[in-house]
Design an enzyme around this catalytic site. Structure first.
Site, PDB file in Angstrom:
ATOM      1  CD  GLU A  34      33.698 -17.562 -12.269  1.00  0.00           C
ATOM      2  OE1 GLU A  34      34.748 -17.981 -11.454  1.00  0.00           O
ATOM      3  OE2 GLU A  34      32.718 -18.262 -12.389  1.00  0.00           O
ATOM      4  CD  GLU A  37      31.564 -21.165 -15.147  1.00  0.00           C
ATOM      5  OE1 GLU A  37      31.810 -21.366 -14.033  1.00  0.00           O
ATOM      6  OE2 GLU A  37      32.416 -20.843 -15.762  1.00  0.00           O
TER       7      GLU A  37
HETATM    8  O1  AHR Z   1      32.601 -24.771 -13.144  1.00  0.00           O
HETATM    9  C1  AHR Z   1      33.570 -24.824 -12.250  1.00  0.00           C
HETATM   10  C2  AHR Z   1      34.180 -23.322 -12.040  1.00  0.00           C
HETATM   11  O2  AHR Z   1      33.296 -22.378 -11.473  1.00  0.00           O
HETATM   12  C3  AHR Z   1      34.685 -22.752 -13.205  1.00  0.00           C
HETATM   13  O3  AHR Z   1      35.919 -23.179 -13.777  1.00  0.00           O
HETATM   14  C4  AHR Z   1      34.465 -21.054 -12.907  1.00  0.00           C
HETATM   15  O4  AHR Z   1      34.323 -20.168 -13.934  1.00  0.00           O
HETATM   16  C5  AHR Z   1      33.629 -21.097 -11.667  1.00  0.00           C
HETATM   17  O5  AHR Z   1      33.767 -20.507 -10.787  1.00  0.00           O
END
Ligand code: AHR
Length: 510
Positions: A196, A316
């Protein structure tokens, strides 16, 4: 005895007449259409070095008293093998932008202890490193997806990692891999250029990230190299997509991160269990927001890339609740609600199979919406696990056009459809239908008009449970697992499906 009773109740639910259905919905499915291939990677997973996601959840080490295969928990490996996990993203997440791969190679006893900057500054032994990840992916049959460190690493470090892993030459890095025990190179299928970068990966603007993407992609994409995954937008940040798509010829996949918080508020997300009907419905309203995001990001991508060469990867996604007191980082319980959220997301991804060609649930074990939870030597398959299991036949199938007519359920100031339907034609020609009844209280009758598959014999599976937060607990019989479903009947050319409240049905017609 209690276990037997529970199973009998669930089987009875599956075969006995449901009480008069309050929800009446219909859908038409064109099983003659060519369809769009559902990339198996849409059923992918994500494992980050955080909490007990890897340590204890996947990796216990060869000397552990927990049964293991070269250090990987045997129970977890076997459960994952049944899911046909198509791809596994690692090492993060936010962790990726702090991770230096050289810390995780060589004899484990000599690896440095490092601090996990984003997740409680926990000490990491680095016992699970490059070799452990690639061997694990091989063991469960998953494609590989490395997120390289952009935030605190260099393009040179990333280039070296790719060479160490994939080179068949006699370069010093390839020889180092051999000295560390791996003769043959592995394959990297996907490489994420950072995680991110708009947040924990460096707090960059899209205009600041784009040049880094171009540099890193140049050095990471080697001859037979991985597909390049660009950091994409957080949720509805359409400006990010606009900016990054200016460099669309430099990458293959654009990532999208979106989490389902029942409240939509990061300071008070909502509870994993013990929630009420309003919170159940709010969760579905929140999770369904991703459909508009996919459509709007895709429309922006279409302008720059009308041939849809660049895939969108929701790398994600999943539910995120308030952690229970004393829980390890991001650990949360997993209930029937999570299974229905998962199935709803599968349907949405499949509706957009032309652009959404990967998705990775966060996360695989013990973190957020995990298909698997462990507690010492014990393991449970969560309701989310069973949603994944029921949808395995959709991997690689062709998504068929579906038109759904469903009543809506009031969710706060908005509303959500009670019924969601997806359909696909499997590689063997079978027609697959998935149905979610998100009404927490009412059974549903769903009439399906299926052009090109009328009258075919049906088999089915049902996932439901007695309560909205039914779940599988350690050391007890499972409350939520798939059972045979027989309440689908051909009537006057249509398939009538009578399903319980808060349930998922998957049908196979062949
Ligand atoms: O999945 C948990 C966290 O959520 C990850 O490390 C990050 O990429 C996101 O903000």
């Amino acid at each position: 005895m209690r276990a037997v009773l529970r199973i009998m109740v669930l089987v009875a639910l599956a075969v006995s007449p449901a009480s008069a259905a309050e929800i009446h919905a219909s859908a038409s499915i064109n099983a003659k259409a060519a369809g769009v291939r559902i990339a198996p990677e849409v059923y992918g997973q994500f494992a980050e070095q955080l909490g007990e996601g890897i340590t204890n959840g996947i990796w216990v080490g060869e000397d552990s008293s927990i049964p293991n295969i070269h250090g990987y928990r045997r129970d977890v490996v076997e459960a994952l093998q049944a899911l046909h996990v198509p791809v596994l993203r690692w090492p993060g997440g936010c962790y990726a932008d702090t991770y230096h791969w050289r810390d995780g190679i060589g004899p484990r006893a000599k690896r440095p202890v490092t601090l996990n900057r984003w997740w409680g500054n926990n000490e990491e032994s680095n016992a699970f490193g490059t070799h452990e990840y690639f061997d694990f992916a091989e063991l469960i049959g998953a494609k590989t997806f490395l997120s390289v460190n952009v935030g605190s690493g260099t393009a040179g470090e990333a280039k070296d990692w790719v060479e160490y892993v994939t080179s068949d030459s006699h370069s010093a890095l390839a020889q180092l891999r051999r000295a560390n025990g791996r003769e043959k190179p592995w394959r990297i299928d996907y490489a994420g250029i950072g995680n991110e970068s708009w947040g924990c990966g460096g707090n960059l603007t899209a205009a600041q990230y784009a040049p880094l993407l171009r540099v890193f992609a140049t050095f990471v994409r080697q001859d037979t190299g991985p597909k390049i995954v660009s950091v994409g937008p957080s949720a509805d940040d359409y400006a990010w997509t606009e900016e990054i798509m200016k460099s669309h010829d430099k990458f293959d996949v654009l990532s999208l991160h979106y989490y389902t918080l029942p409240s939509g508020d990061w300071s008070h997300k909502g509870a994993a269990t013990g929630f009420d009907k309003a919170e159940w419905l709010a969760t579905f309203a929140q999770t369904r927001r991703i459909e508009e995001m996919i459509e709007r990001h895709s429309a922006i991508m279409d302008k720059a890339d009308p041939e849809k060469k660049v895939a969108l990867a929701v790398d994600e996604w999943g539910t995120w609740y308030d952690s229970a007191p004393g829980a390890t980082a991001l650990r949360q319980d997993n209930t029937l609600r999570d299974a229905l959220v998962a199935a709803t997301n599968f349907h949405i991804f499949q509706r957009h199979a032309d652009r959404v060609r990967m998705a990775n649930i966060a996360q695989m074990v013990n973190v957020l919406q995990s298909p698997i939870l462990t507690d010492g030597a014990r393991m449970v398959r969560t309701p989310t696990y069973y949603a994944f299991l029921m949808y395995v036949p959709f991997q690689g199938a062709s998504a068929l056009p579906v038109d759904v007519q469903s009543p809506s359920l009031q969710a706060g100031k908005g509303s959500v459809p009670a019924i969601d339907v997806t359909a696909a034609r499997g590689e063997d020609g079978a027609v697959l239908v998935g149905i979610v009844n998100a009404d927490p209280a009412e059974p549903a009758e769903v009439d399906l008009a299926i052009e090109g598959a009328g009258g075919k014999p049906i088999s089915g599976q049902l996932l439901t449970g007695p309560a909205m937060d039914s779940r599988n607990r350690f050391g007890a019989a499972e409350e939520v697992h798939p059972v045979v479903f027989q309440r689908a009947r051909w009537r006057e050319g249509k398939l009538r499906v009578t399903m319980p409240a808060k349930s998922i049905v998957v049908l196979t017609l062949r």
